[in-house]
Scaffold this motif. Structure first.
Motif, PDB file in Angstrom:
ATOM      1  N   ARG A   4       0.840  -1.198   0.000  1.00  0.00           N
ATOM      2  CA  ARG A   4       0.000   0.000   0.000  1.00  0.00           C
ATOM      3  C   ARG A   4       0.874   1.246   0.000  1.00  0.00           C
ATOM      4  N   ALA A 427      -7.653   1.921  -4.022  1.00  0.00           N
ATOM      5  CA  ALA A 427      -8.178   1.088  -2.943  1.00  0.00           C
ATOM      6  C   ALA A 427      -8.668  -0.252  -3.478  1.00  0.00           C
ATOM      7  N   VAL A 430      -5.600  -2.548  -3.854  1.00  0.00           N
ATOM      8  CA  VAL A 430      -4.878  -3.004  -2.653  1.00  0.00           C
ATOM      9  C   VAL A 430      -5.795  -3.595  -1.592  1.00  0.00           C
ATOM     10  N   ARG A 431      -7.110  -3.554  -1.792  1.00  0.00           N
ATOM     11  CA  ARG A 431      -8.040  -4.019  -0.767  1.00  0.00           C
ATOM     12  C   ARG A 431      -7.827  -5.498  -0.454  1.00  0.00           C
ATOM     13  N   ARG A 432      -7.829  -5.803   0.836  1.00  0.00           N
ATOM     14  CA  ARG A 432      -7.708  -7.196   1.280  1.00  0.00           C
ATOM     15  C   ARG A 432      -9.075  -7.871   1.244  1.00  0.00           C
ATOM     16  N   GLU A 435     -12.244  -6.660   3.262  1.00  0.00           N
ATOM     17  CA  GLU A 435     -12.010  -5.304   3.766  1.00  0.00           C
ATOM     18  C   GLU A 435     -12.969  -4.319   3.102  1.00  0.00           C
ATOM     19  N   ASP A 439     -12.109   1.757   4.054  1.00  0.00           N
ATOM     20  CA  ASP A 439     -10.958   1.581   4.941  1.00  0.00           C
ATOM     21  C   ASP A 439      -9.660   1.600   4.140  1.00  0.00           C
ATOM     22  N   ALA A 440      -9.687   0.994   2.953  1.00  0.00           N
ATOM     23  CA  ALA A 440      -8.498   1.024   2.102  1.00  0.00           C
ATOM     24  C   ALA A 440      -8.211   2.438   1.614  1.00  0.00           C
ATOM     25  N   GLU A 443      -6.436   4.390   4.366  1.00  0.00           N
ATOM     26  CA  GLU A 443      -5.016   4.088   4.549  1.00  0.00           C
ATOM     27  C   GLU A 443      -4.147   4.650   3.432  1.00  0.00           C
ATOM     28  N   THR A 444      -4.702   4.839   2.247  1.00  0.00           N
ATOM     29  CA  THR A 444      -3.880   5.264   1.114  1.00  0.00           C
ATOM     30  C   THR A 444      -3.990   6.754   0.790  1.00  0.00           C
TER      31      THR A 444
END
Length: 546
Positions: A4, A427, A430-432, A435, A439-440, A443-444
């Protein structure tokens, strides 16, 4: 797990050292070419000597209608193909190469740019670290005579063949004044230049191919779309290359800017200084307002009209509106229209049928507007409400600004959302698993909650007062701010260059003073020697006379 990166700060990645890693990704080097066989021979000779594994490299040369046709020379990478694109234009040629490519990474390369033998490896080590990067090497422009292809293939350092050479001054200046593109993520996409840039193939597929409607400026426009698809732009000084002669832009910057600006203004909303007209509609708007069903899950004619008219009357003219609804299912009732259960939808569609800034659709538009405001029908922003939200998001670099509109008796909340397109695209990459997308984004790019009342949001219609003067004033002010911002960046770069020059002059002055001091000492010593010699000669002459 996908790495990320916050904004465009790629420094959080640690790519492997050159020569000390095992690559696995395949790269497709695409070279559009028109004539210039002698230079193409050198380009392919440089690629034949790359340290990146030949088994992971394919080279596609696209002959864009050369007469005589191009040929593949003897010194070339083993997996090299020559295809023909008869449609004139570098964008067409690149798209033809892109369709033929099978690599995990696409490496654009001009047919007059010779890569240092470590350049492809320097690019690819970044792509192994994250799957959403666009990496650009450092090009120097050389007036040197063309060497033999054998000399290029055998050279460990191309500088021995092509120096003296000048750096890509504009590119270096952009990188230096933005902390390596980490301080100004909104302009990072300008780094995408086609001479020696590599892009993750999946990211490129998401952004789409080169725009063949453009005469010039295709690289920058592609960079903008890559940014909206979530790209991070990385300058790589170890990926060195030599351009054989000056670029077209270096020769004819003013007429090239004249042509490219005429087209990219429609496609790159971030270039605010090119959009000074207060009432024009552009191909890609700065913000798309998406009007969605309200709390009752329906689109009422009065509610939708209140929202849309307020948006169009606000002080942001560079806006498009999409009304989301089941438009394909709307029934037209010719005999008894007043009893039509879809009457409100019919009225909405009919009312805005000839307003070019409004569309009815089942989803937001596919155009890559930098921002999207999702707004429930019936809620209207203040005249400057949308403008204030956009300024807040741009200044803070936020990926999401959530606007609290109301709280119901069951503690359910009504919100509007200003989403940055690039942030949500990143997002999604990179999202898990499991998730939440927001939220992604947090964080970014970061997220923020604000009170709708502070930006004039209210439920229900307001009188529309016709703010054409406000439209014009804001558009002109935005364009002027953008122009002045660009000018400040240019002047800062000029000041930095002057400081560098002053530093060199000071160092030269110090060295000159030292040299003058040395010469003075040598002159004094020479004079002493000369005086001693003259005195000795005079003494000998006097002695002989006596």
């Amino acid at each position: 797990m996908t790495a990320r990166i916050v904004g465009n700060d790629y420094r959080s990645l640690t790519p492997p050292e050159l020569g000390a890693w095992t690559p696995s990704l395949r790269v497709s080097v695409i070279i559009p070419a028109y004539g210039g066989q002698d230079k193409l021979d050198l380009v392919l000779a440089g690629l034949a000597a790359q340290t990146y594994p030949a088994g992971l490299t394919e080279v596609i040369v696209v002959d864009n209608g050369s007469d005589p046709p191009l040929r593949l020379p003897g010194i070339r990478p083993r997996d090299t193909r020559l295809i023909v694109c008869p449609v004139p234009g570098r964008a067409h040629a690149r798209n033809a190469g892109l369709r033929a490519a099978g690599g995990d990474v696409i490496h654009w390369l001009d047919s007059d740019v010779v890569l240092d033998r470590r350049a492809v490896e320097a690019h690819m080590r970044w792509h192994h670290a994250a799957p959403y990067l666009a990496v650009t090497g450092y090009i120097r422009f050389t007036p040197a005579d063309l060497p033999a292809p054998e000399a290029v293939a055998a050279a460990d350092d191309l500088a021995e063949l092509f120096e003296p050479a000048e750096p890509h001054a504009w590119l270096v200046d952009l990188i230096e004044r933005t902390g390596g593109l980490t301080d100004n993520q909104a302009r990072a996409f300008s780094l995408h230049v086609g001479g020696a840039t590599s892009v993750n193939a999946a990211l490129l597929a998401q952004a789409g191919p080169m725009d063949t409607d453009l005469i010039l400026g295709q690289d920058t426009e592609m960079g903008y779309r890559l940014a909206q698809a979530g790209a991070v732009f990385v300058p790589e000084p170890l990926a060195r290359a030599f351009h054989l002669g000056p670029t077209m832009r270096m020769r004819d910057k003013a007429p090239i800017d004249r042509v490219s600006h005429a087209f990219v203004a429609d496609r790159i909303p971030s270039y605010r200084w090119l959009r000074s007209h207060p009432n024009r509609r552009w191909k890609v708007p700065y913000v798309e307002v998406v009007v969605e069903a309200g709390h009752d899950h329906r689109l009422g004619y009065e509610e939708v009209r209140a929202t849309v008219d307020a948006v169009l009357a606000g002080t942001v003219p560079d806006v498009a509106v999409t009304i989301i609804g089941p438009w394909d299912e709307v029934r037209d009732e010719g005999r008894a229209p007043l009893t039509n259960p879809d009457l409100d939808l019919v009225l909405i569609r009919g009312h805005y049928a000839h307003e070019s800034r409004v569309r009815t659709a089942g989803a937001p538009s596919g155009e890559a507007a930098p921002y999207r405001l999702r707004l429930p029908a019936g809620w209207v922003p203040g005249e400057d409400g949308l403008a204030g939200l956009l300024d807040l998001a741009a200044d803070g670099g936020y990926g999401l600004v959530s606007v609290l509109l109301a709280e119901g008796p069951g503690r359910e909340i009504v919100t509007a959302r200003l989403e940055r397109t690039a942030a949500f695209a990143r997002a999604a990459i990179v999202r898990r698993d499991g998730e939440d997308l927001d939220d992604a984004v947090e964080e970014t790019f970061g997220t923020l909650w604000v009170d709708g009342g502070a930006y004039g949001f209210a439920l229900g219609a307001r009188p529309i007062t016709g703010r054409r003067g406000a439209h014009r004033a804001r558009a002109e002010a935005e364009a002027e701010v953008a122009r002045l911002t660009k000018e400040v960046e240019r002047l800062r770069g000029q000041v930095d260059r002057w400081r560098d020059d002053a530093g060199r002059w000071r160092r030269s002055a110090v060295e000159l003073r030292r040299e003058v001091g040395t010469l003075r000492r040598e002159l004094t010593a020479a004079r002493r020697v000369l005086r001693r010699g003259l005195l000795s000669s005079m003494k000998r002459a006097i002695t002989r006379r006596l």
